[in-house]
Design a protein around this motif. Structure first.
Motif, short mmCIF file in Angstrom:
data_model
loop_
_atom_site.label_atom_id
_atom_site.label_comp_id
_atom_site.label_asym_id
_atom_site.label_seq_id
_atom_site.Cartn_x
_atom_site.Cartn_y
_atom_site.Cartn_z
N LEU A 148 0.83 -1.21 0.00
CA LEU A 148 0.00 0.00 0.00
C LEU A 148 0.86 1.26 0.00
N ALA A 149 1.94 1.26 0.77
CA ALA A 149 2.84 2.42 0.81
C ALA A 149 3.48 2.65 -0.56
N THR A 150 3.92 1.58 -1.20
CA THR A 150 4.53 1.71 -2.52
C THR A 150 3.53 2.32 -3.50
N LYS A 151 2.28 1.86 -3.46
CA LYS A 151 1.26 2.40 -4.37
C LYS A 151 0.97 3.86 -4.07
N ARG A 152 0.83 4.20 -2.79
CA ARG A 152 0.51 5.59 -2.44
C ARG A 152 1.66 6.55 -2.73
N LEU A 153 2.88 6.06 -2.61
CA LEU A 153 4.04 6.90 -2.91
C LEU A 153 4.19 7.10 -4.42
N GLY A 154 3.65 6.16 -5.21
CA GLY A 154 3.66 6.31 -6.66
C GLY A 154 5.03 6.15 -7.28
N ASN A 155 5.96 5.56 -6.58
CA ASN A 155 7.29 5.36 -7.11
C ASN A 155 7.67 3.91 -6.91
N PHE A 156 7.54 3.11 -7.95
CA PHE A 156 7.78 1.69 -7.83
C PHE A 156 9.26 1.33 -7.87
N LEU A 157 10.12 2.35 -7.98
CA LEU A 157 11.57 2.11 -7.88
C LEU A 157 11.99 2.02 -6.41
N ARG A 158 11.15 2.52 -5.54
CA ARG A 158 11.42 2.38 -4.10
C ARG A 158 11.01 0.98 -3.69
N ARG A 159 11.99 0.17 -3.41
CA ARG A 159 11.73 -1.25 -3.15
C ARG A 159 11.98 -1.60 -1.69
N TRP A 160 11.30 -2.64 -1.21
CA TRP A 160 11.45 -3.14 0.15
C TRP A 160 12.23 -4.46 0.12
N GLN A 161 12.86 -4.78 1.23
CA GLN A 161 13.40 -6.13 1.38
C GLN A 161 12.23 -7.10 1.31
N ASN A 162 12.47 -8.29 0.81
CA ASN A 162 11.40 -9.29 0.72
C ASN A 162 10.93 -9.74 2.10
N CYS A 163 11.82 -9.76 3.05
CA CYS A 163 11.46 -10.27 4.37
C CYS A 163 11.58 -9.16 5.41
N SER A 164 11.17 -9.47 6.60
CA SER A 164 11.32 -8.56 7.73
C SER A 164 11.73 -9.41 8.92
#
Length: 154
Positions: free
Chosen positions: A91-107
């Motif tokens: 949801l954060a990725t979608k709301r930020l509108g920048n799909f180049l901002r990536r998360w680690q797969n795990c936490s």
């Protein structure tokens, strides 16, 4: 403090124990440790998402440039912690509108088992930007807060 057996591998899920509250210390990182989290827009988007959440609730949190620390506990709806983390990252990725901002797969997460452990983790969270040399005092770091207060700590 209770004695727990040593594990060769950490437990995947959050184990709920009826005799104590369920409180979890969570760390979520960015992919390749790219520093894109510590800014006003990301802070605002994440605060809104966590405030709207009903599956898990967020207490004390802190955004570092490349990772997030937070406390979480179950909300009104029964939901897996890992799935909730994936939901808010997406949801954060979608709301930020920048799909180049990536998360680690795990936490990573750690179940808190005592008031002393909760206070130690809270101090660790708040001192993080000081240890990194980003600010002189914890209260000077702008990308932190508390969404919901957790008054049931032991």
């Amino acid at each position: 403090m209770e004695n727990f057996p040593k594990r060769s591998r950490p437990c995947r899920g959050v184990v709920k124990v009826e005799a104590r509250p369920t409180l979890v210390f969570v760390t979520v990182g960015t992919a390749s440790r790219v520093p894109w989290l510590a800014n006003d827009k990301v802070h605002s988007v994440l605060r809104d998402i966590w405030f709207e959440a009903d599956r898990w609730e967020t207490g004390v949190y802190l955004l570092m440039p490349d990772h997030i620390h937070l406390f979480a506990w179950p909300g009104r709806i029964e939901h897996d912690l890992g799935a909730w983390i994936c939901d808010w990252k997406s949801l954060a990725t979608k709301r930020l509108g920048n799909f180049l901002r990536r998360w680690q797969n795990c936490s990573s997460h750690h179940t808190i088992r005592s008031f002393e452990s909760a206070e130690a983790k809270r101090s660790y969270i708040l001192q993080n930007p000081v240890r990194r040399g980003l600010v002189q005092k914890p209260e000077d770091w702008p990308y932190q807060g508390e969404i919901f207060r957790y008054d049931e700590w032991w």
